[in-house]
Design an enzyme around this catalytic site. Structure first.
Site, PDB file in Angstrom:
ATOM      1  N   ARG A 179      -0.981  -0.315  -8.537  1.00  0.00           N
ATOM      2  CA  ARG A 179      -1.165   0.737  -9.534  1.00  0.00           C
ATOM      3  C   ARG A 179      -2.623   0.200 -10.092  1.00  0.00           C
ATOM      4  O   ARG A 179      -3.039  -0.983 -10.107  1.00  0.00           O
ATOM      5  CB  ARG A 179      -0.258   0.482 -10.359  1.00  0.00           C
ATOM      6  CG  ARG A 179       1.067   1.239 -10.117  1.00  0.00           C
ATOM      7  CD  ARG A 179       2.167   1.214 -11.132  1.00  0.00           C
ATOM      8  NE  ARG A 179       1.847   2.247 -12.327  1.00  0.00           N
ATOM      9  CZ  ARG A 179       1.969   1.740 -13.535  1.00  0.00           C
ATOM     10  NH1 ARG A 179       2.420   0.387 -13.841  1.00  0.00           N
ATOM     11  NH2 ARG A 179       1.540   2.690 -14.624  1.00  0.00           N
ATOM     12  N   ARG A 200       2.774  -3.918 -22.570  1.00  0.00           N
ATOM     13  CA  ARG A 200       2.493  -5.389 -22.847  1.00  0.00           C
ATOM     14  C   ARG A 200       3.640  -5.832 -23.827  1.00  0.00           C
ATOM     15  O   ARG A 200       3.654  -5.012 -24.967  1.00  0.00           O
ATOM     16  CB  ARG A 200       1.277  -5.843 -23.038  1.00  0.00           C
ATOM     17  CG  ARG A 200       0.246  -5.387 -21.924  1.00  0.00           C
ATOM     18  CD  ARG A 200      -1.098  -6.004 -22.223  1.00  0.00           C
ATOM     19  NE  ARG A 200      -1.751  -5.313 -21.201  1.00  0.00           N
ATOM     20  CZ  ARG A 200      -3.156  -5.163 -21.366  1.00  0.00           C
ATOM     21  NH1 ARG A 200      -3.853  -5.693 -22.508  1.00  0.00           N
ATOM     22  NH2 ARG A 200      -3.672  -4.691 -20.471  1.00  0.00           N
ATOM     23  N   LYS A 215       7.255 -10.439 -12.250  1.00  0.00           N
ATOM     24  CA  LYS A 215       7.214  -9.162 -11.312  1.00  0.00           C
ATOM     25  C   LYS A 215       7.822  -9.622  -9.814  1.00  0.00           C
ATOM     26  O   LYS A 215       7.526 -10.406  -9.246  1.00  0.00           O
ATOM     27  CB  LYS A 215       5.981  -8.485 -11.160  1.00  0.00           C
ATOM     28  CG  LYS A 215       5.957  -7.101 -10.445  1.00  0.00           C
ATOM     29  CD  LYS A 215       4.914  -6.410 -10.924  1.00  0.00           C
ATOM     30  CE  LYS A 215       4.626  -5.269  -9.950  1.00  0.00           C
ATOM     31  NZ  LYS A 215       3.528  -4.283 -10.914  1.00  0.00           N
TER      32      LYS A 215
HETATM   33  C1  BTN Z   1       2.230  -1.925  -8.247  1.00  0.00           C
HETATM   34  O1  BTN Z   1       0.970  -2.269  -8.611  1.00  0.00           O
HETATM   35  O2  BTN Z   1       3.100  -2.350  -9.119  1.00  0.00           O
HETATM   36  C2  BTN Z   1       2.541  -1.308  -7.069  1.00  0.00           C
HETATM   37  C3  BTN Z   1       2.633  -1.784  -6.069  1.00  0.00           C
HETATM   38  C4  BTN Z   1       3.046  -0.941  -4.853  1.00  0.00           C
HETATM   39  C5  BTN Z   1       2.861  -1.919  -3.668  1.00  0.00           C
HETATM   40  C6  BTN Z   1       3.360  -1.043  -2.454  1.00  0.00           C
HETATM   41  S1  BTN Z   1       3.682  -2.143  -1.003  1.00  0.00           S
HETATM   42  C7  BTN Z   1       4.062  -0.618   0.057  1.00  0.00           C
HETATM   43  C8  BTN Z   1       3.066   0.599  -0.356  1.00  0.00           C
HETATM   44  N1  BTN Z   1       1.834   0.539   0.288  1.00  0.00           N
HETATM   45  C9  BTN Z   1       1.035  -0.097  -0.482  1.00  0.00           C
HETATM   46  O3  BTN Z   1      -0.280  -0.019   0.026  1.00  0.00           O
HETATM   47  N2  BTN Z   1       1.304   0.106  -1.646  1.00  0.00           N
HETATM   48  C10 BTN Z   1       2.548   0.314  -1.900  1.00  0.00           C
END
Ligand code: BTN
Length: 319
Positions: free
Chosen positions: A116, A314, A181
């Protein structure tokens, strides 16, 4: 390297000669690849003169047949890639090519995993789950309301069912254990959200990862929390089942039907937080979420409601 891992995955002994012949490389090249496997994946490989090489612990690679064997209810087609830029990017390309939804894209490794707010999602080979489910939506905006929170809830339930009992939620869609996380969710959408569109539900779960110097936030994995390794095919199958059940409730009853369950899993209920959007910050106390999945904050004693993908929450030190 992944082909070599596939050959060794059964946990049996394989001679350097047989491995070399299967890969079309010399025995010394096999030796080099084995050293890479040990260094990059932290795998331990037994080397026994006269018998060959054996993984100390067998590694189960992602396999659609195994996933369907584990799955009680779900028949979504699953496409597995050895290495890809991002499963979300591949899902979007598949939509473009006309692949019929629903379907799931998985990869052993992502070289440009997306997080994100433009962040990178660290995606080492054969350790974690990189998962993108594609859905076709034709029910207008209501079908999208709270959708990312529903995915978070399904991920949390999957982890808890598998023994990661401390897994909880952080608005809007992080899955944490304590402050660490363990899974992240990224939704991407193409088409007209008010009419017909496709949504890519991207999920990254840290499954067997034990070291990752590149991750720039506090993190954990299922293995670190539960003290044992997990078969990722089993985790994917359960995630499919739980997601299917939650999405079906969401579709028929709306997000409001899952609001209570979501709030029960929210680790930051009643906590003092700062909500950050770019350079703007709002301080308040978390009251919960509303029937659309928006965050309800008490700001100076007055309830305010916030929604939007670019917001980040946060904890304040006094909570
Ligand atoms: C975040 O930042 O919390 C979201 C992370 C999401 C990661 C997943 S892995 C599978 C899918 N493909 C990606 O490139 N991103 C999501």
């Amino acid at each position: 390297m992944l082909t070599l891992l596939k050959l060794l995955g059964d946990g049996r002994f394989h001679s350097g000669q047989v491995l070399g012949a299967a890969l079309g490389i010399s025995r010394s090249a096999v030796w080099k690849q084995l050293q890479h496997l040990e260094a990059e994946l932290g795998l331990s490989i037994h080397k026994v003169r006269g018998r060959g090489y054996q993984l100390a612990t067998p590694v189960a690679l992602l396999d659609p047949v195994e996933i369907s064997r584990y799955s009680a209810a779900c028949a979504w087609p699953v496409f597995v890639f050895d290495s890809i830029d991002s499963t979300n990017a591949e899902a979007l390309r598949s939509i473009e090519r006309g692949v019929a939804a629903p379907f799931v894209v998985l990869a052993e490794r992502q070289v440009s995993g997306r997080g994100r707010r433009g962040r990178k999602w660290v995606s080492p080979i054969a350790e974690n789950i990189y998962y993108s489910l594609v859905l076709r939506m034709d029910g207008g905006m209501r079908q999208l309301e709270g959708l990312s929170l529903v995915v978070g809830l399904a991920v949390m339930r999957t982890l808890r069912e598998l023994g990661v009992t401390g897994a909880g939620l952080k608005w809007p869609n992080d899955v944490l254990v304590g402050r660490k996380k363990i899974a992240g969710i990224l939704l991407e959408l193409v088409g007209d959200p008010a009419d017909v569109c496709h949504v890519v539900l991207g999920v990254g779960i840290n499954v067997n990862m034990q070291v990752a110097d590149e991750v720039d936030q506090q993190w954990s994995s299922m293995r670190l929390e539960a003290g044992r390794a997990f078969d990722r095919n089993h985790v994917v199958a359960l995630l499919n089942d739980v997601l299917q059940e939650h999405l079906s409730r969401h579709r028929s009853e709306g997000f409001v039907a899952l609001q209570g369950e979501w709030e029960n899993g929210h680790l930051w209920q009643g906590c003092s937080v700062s909500l950050v959007a770019g350079v703007n910050q709002v301080d308040g106390v978390v009251m919960g979420i509303n029937g659309q999945g928006a965050l309800r904050l008490s700001v100076g004693g007055v309830e305010k409601v916030f929604s939007g993908g670019e917001l980040s929450l946060r904890l304040r030190d006094d909570s």
